[in-house]
Scaffold this motif. Structure first.
Motif, PDB file in Angstrom:
ATOM      1  N   ALA A 121     133.771  75.180 -30.861  1.00 20.58           N
ATOM      2  CA  ALA A 121     134.428  75.927 -29.785  1.00 20.58           C
ATOM      3  C   ALA A 121     133.503  76.081 -28.585  1.00 20.58           C
ATOM      4  O   ALA A 121     133.926  75.931 -27.431  1.00 20.58           O
ATOM      5  CB  ALA A 121     134.879  77.295 -30.297  1.00 20.58           C
ATOM      6  N   ARG A 122     132.227  76.363 -28.848  1.00 21.70           N
ATOM      7  CA  ARG A 122     131.266  76.508 -27.757  1.00 21.70           C
ATOM      8  C   ARG A 122     131.109  75.194 -26.990  1.00 21.70           C
ATOM      9  O   ARG A 122     131.092  75.180 -25.754  1.00 21.70           O
ATOM     10  CB  ARG A 122     129.910  76.938 -28.324  1.00 21.70           C
ATOM     11  CG  ARG A 122     128.832  77.162 -27.263  1.00 21.70           C
ATOM     12  CD  ARG A 122     127.518  77.518 -27.919  1.00 21.70           C
ATOM     13  NE  ARG A 122     127.006  76.401 -28.697  1.00 21.70           N
ATOM     14  CZ  ARG A 122     126.151  76.538 -29.716  1.00 21.70           C
ATOM     15  NH1 ARG A 122     125.746  77.726 -30.098  1.00 21.70           N
ATOM     16  NH2 ARG A 122     125.717  75.470 -30.346  1.00 21.70           N
ATOM     17  N   ASN A 123     131.006  74.087 -27.717  1.00 20.35           N
ATOM     18  CA  ASN A 123     130.842  72.793 -27.054  1.00 20.35           C
ATOM     19  C   ASN A 123     132.091  72.385 -26.282  1.00 20.35           C
ATOM     20  O   ASN A 123     131.995  71.769 -25.211  1.00 20.35           O
ATOM     21  CB  ASN A 123     130.463  71.722 -28.074  1.00 20.35           C
ATOM     22  CG  ASN A 123     129.059  71.902 -28.605  1.00 20.35           C
ATOM     23  OD1 ASN A 123     128.282  72.683 -28.059  1.00 20.35           O
ATOM     24  ND2 ASN A 123     128.727  71.195 -29.668  1.00 20.35           N
ATOM     25  N   ILE A 124     133.257  72.715 -26.814  1.00 17.69           N
ATOM     26  CA  ILE A 124     134.499  72.431 -26.084  1.00 17.69           C
ATOM     27  C   ILE A 124     134.528  73.218 -24.775  1.00 17.69           C
ATOM     28  O   ILE A 124     134.888  72.690 -23.720  1.00 17.69           O
ATOM     29  CB  ILE A 124     135.727  72.748 -26.968  1.00 17.69           C
ATOM     30  CG1 ILE A 124     135.807  71.769 -28.141  1.00 17.69           C
ATOM     31  CG2 ILE A 124     137.015  72.688 -26.143  1.00 17.69           C
ATOM     32  CD1 ILE A 124     136.776  72.171 -29.235  1.00 17.69           C
ATOM     33  N   TRP A 128     132.847  70.115 -19.202  1.00 14.88           N
ATOM     34  CA  TRP A 128     133.344  70.344 -17.839  1.00 14.88           C
ATOM     35  C   TRP A 128     134.445  69.355 -17.460  1.00 14.88           C
ATOM     36  O   TRP A 128     135.211  69.588 -16.513  1.00 14.88           O
ATOM     37  CB  TRP A 128     132.192  70.243 -16.839  1.00 14.88           C
ATOM     38  CG  TRP A 128     131.480  68.911 -16.844  1.00 14.88           C
ATOM     39  CD1 TRP A 128     130.368  68.572 -17.536  1.00 14.88           C
ATOM     40  CD2 TRP A 128     131.871  67.744 -16.114  1.00 14.88           C
ATOM     41  NE1 TRP A 128     130.025  67.263 -17.299  1.00 14.88           N
ATOM     42  CE2 TRP A 128     130.918  66.731 -16.426  1.00 14.88           C
ATOM     43  CE3 TRP A 128     132.916  67.443 -15.232  1.00 14.88           C
ATOM     44  CZ2 TRP A 128     131.000  65.437 -15.888  1.00 14.88           C
ATOM     45  CZ3 TRP A 128     132.987  66.156 -14.694  1.00 14.88           C
ATOM     46  CH2 TRP A 128     132.035  65.174 -15.024  1.00 14.88           C
ATOM     47  N   GLN A 129     134.570  68.261 -18.200  1.00 16.78           N
ATOM     48  CA  GLN A 129     135.596  67.262 -17.875  1.00 16.78           C
ATOM     49  C   GLN A 129     137.009  67.751 -18.208  1.00 16.78           C
ATOM     50  O   GLN A 129     137.998  67.153 -17.760  1.00 16.78           O
ATOM     51  CB  GLN A 129     135.335  65.962 -18.661  1.00 16.78           C
ATOM     52  CG  GLN A 129     133.981  65.339 -18.426  1.00 16.78           C
ATOM     53  CD  GLN A 129     132.924  65.857 -19.410  1.00 16.78           C
ATOM     54  OE1 GLN A 129     133.093  66.907 -20.032  1.00 16.78           O
ATOM     55  NE2 GLN A 129     131.842  65.125 -19.539  1.00 16.78           N
ATOM     56  N   VAL A 134     143.524  72.752 -21.047  1.00 16.00           N
ATOM     57  CA  VAL A 134     143.318  71.768 -22.116  1.00 16.00           C
ATOM     58  C   VAL A 134     142.333  72.321 -23.150  1.00 16.00           C
ATOM     59  O   VAL A 134     142.531  72.173 -24.366  1.00 16.00           O
ATOM     60  CB  VAL A 134     142.827  70.431 -21.534  1.00 16.00           C
ATOM     61  CG1 VAL A 134     142.306  69.516 -22.645  1.00 16.00           C
ATOM     62  CG2 VAL A 134     143.944  69.746 -20.768  1.00 16.00           C
ATOM     63  N   LYS A 135     141.272  72.955 -22.687  1.00 13.99           N
ATOM     64  CA  LYS A 135     140.310  73.562 -23.615  1.00 13.99           C
ATOM     65  C   LYS A 135     140.993  74.555 -24.535  1.00 13.99           C
ATOM     66  O   LYS A 135     140.745  74.576 -25.749  1.00 13.99           O
ATOM     67  CB  LYS A 135     139.193  74.262 -22.831  1.00 13.99           C
ATOM     68  CG  LYS A 135     138.234  73.336 -22.121  1.00 13.99           C
ATOM     69  CD  LYS A 135     137.214  74.146 -21.322  1.00 13.99           C
ATOM     70  CE  LYS A 135     136.320  73.254 -20.493  1.00 13.99           C
ATOM     71  NZ  LYS A 135     135.354  74.022 -19.682  1.00 13.99           N
ATOM     72  N   ALA A 243     136.560  66.383 -28.291  1.00 15.79           N
ATOM     73  CA  ALA A 243     136.387  67.270 -27.142  1.00 15.79           C
ATOM     74  C   ALA A 243     134.994  67.899 -27.135  1.00 15.79           C
ATOM     75  O   ALA A 243     134.353  68.012 -26.078  1.00 15.79           O
ATOM     76  CB  ALA A 243     137.460  68.359 -27.154  1.00 15.79           C
ATOM     77  N   ALA A 244     134.512  68.292 -28.310  1.00 11.93           N
ATOM     78  CA  ALA A 244     133.190  68.911 -28.397  1.00 11.93           C
ATOM     79  C   ALA A 244     132.090  67.919 -28.026  1.00 11.93           C
ATOM     80  O   ALA A 244     131.083  68.301 -27.414  1.00 11.93           O
ATOM     81  CB  ALA A 244     132.963  69.449 -29.809  1.00 11.93           C
TER      82      ALA A 244
END
Length: 267
Positions: A121-124, A128-129, A134-135, A243-244
């Motif tokens: 979750a933190r990496n998602i 920034w893309q 979406v996140k 995503a992450a």
């Protein structure tokens, strides 16, 4: 000091007999380095085949960890060097990953290790893309996935396994407690889209590109056979794992492939 090897995040140097220094590149987060040090200490007590850690040091304005030196060659180099042995090596790689997931950490040590969903979750959020909308959609998917309390490596690929007198799993900076299905999904995505560091020999890059599909297929078939997991359990982790990974130090080409996958999964 004599440099032994290097990657995107660190250089490896000989330090003294039986020890090496993993010296991280300037700007690498010191908290991530300390986490790798503490992670290796935590897994040492339960028999995980990983190099011992000796010390955290600061050298020439960079941070590093002194590790036990383990002798051998990586699974990746063996796969490139012995293509006729690819089936056996790919199955052995899967067996080792399944073995990693079988280790049990005691509750005191487990409490100090980051949970899989927290890291993802933190990496998602740091990707920034992706738009905020979406996140949120991807994190909602992540939160619905089943939790787990198994030891997971978080970056299990053939260049992170050394084969010598025994097999060693290295680079535990991404170690976590979670669901093995998510850990396997990460490995599958690395085979599908991953790229080697720019410093890697051209011949190795070309050979891996040709072999990666076959290695991935054999690895996945073997892991599913060992674990009894259905592929659907692994496939549902692909979206949040992709995503992450966008928040990591990876080439733009790989990021674009991941973005294509994310768009496809959300459509």
């Amino acid at each position: 000091m004599l440099k032994i090897s290097e990657g995107r995040t660190a250089e490896i140097f000989e330090q003294e007999p039986g020890k090496i220094l993993k010296l991280y590149r300037s700007g690498f987060p010191p908290e991530a380095i300390r986490y790798e040090y503490e992670m290796n200490q935590a897994i040492a007590s339960c028999g995980v085949p990983a190099p011992r850690t000796y010390d955290l040091i600061h050298f020439e304005q960079r941070d590093g960890i002194v590790f036990e030196r383990v002798e051998g060659s990586t699974f990746l180099s063996r796969m490139v060097q012995y293509p006729d042995d690819l089936d056996r090596l790919s199955k052995a790689f899967a067996d080792l990953h399944y073995q990693v997931h079988s280790y049990k950490l005691d509750e005191n040590k487990k409490s100090s290790i980051v949970k899989q969903k927290v890291i993802l979750a933190r990496n998602i959020q740091n990707a920034w893309q992706l738009s905020d909308d979406v996140k949120k959609k991807i994190i909602d998917v992540l939160e619905r996935l089943p939790d787990g309390d198994c030891l997971c490596h978080g970056d299990f690929h053939p260049d992170n396994v050394i084969v010598g007198e025994r097999r060693w799993v290295i680079d535990w900076m991404t170690g976590m407690v979670g669901n093995p299905a998510g850990d396997v999904a990460r490995t599958v995505l690395l085979f599908r889209f991953g790229t080697l560091p720019d410093e890697a020999p051209r011949a190795v890059k070309e050979a891996l590109q040709l072999m990666s599909t076959k290695i991935s297929r054999i690895y996945l078939e073997r892991y599913l056979s060992c674990s009894g997991l259905p592929f659907s359990d692994i496939d549902e982790w692909m979206l949040p794992i992709a995503a992450a990974r966008l928040s990591e130090w990876i080439p733009d080409r790989e990021k674009q492939l991941l973005l294509n996958l994310i768009e496809e999964r959300l459509s």
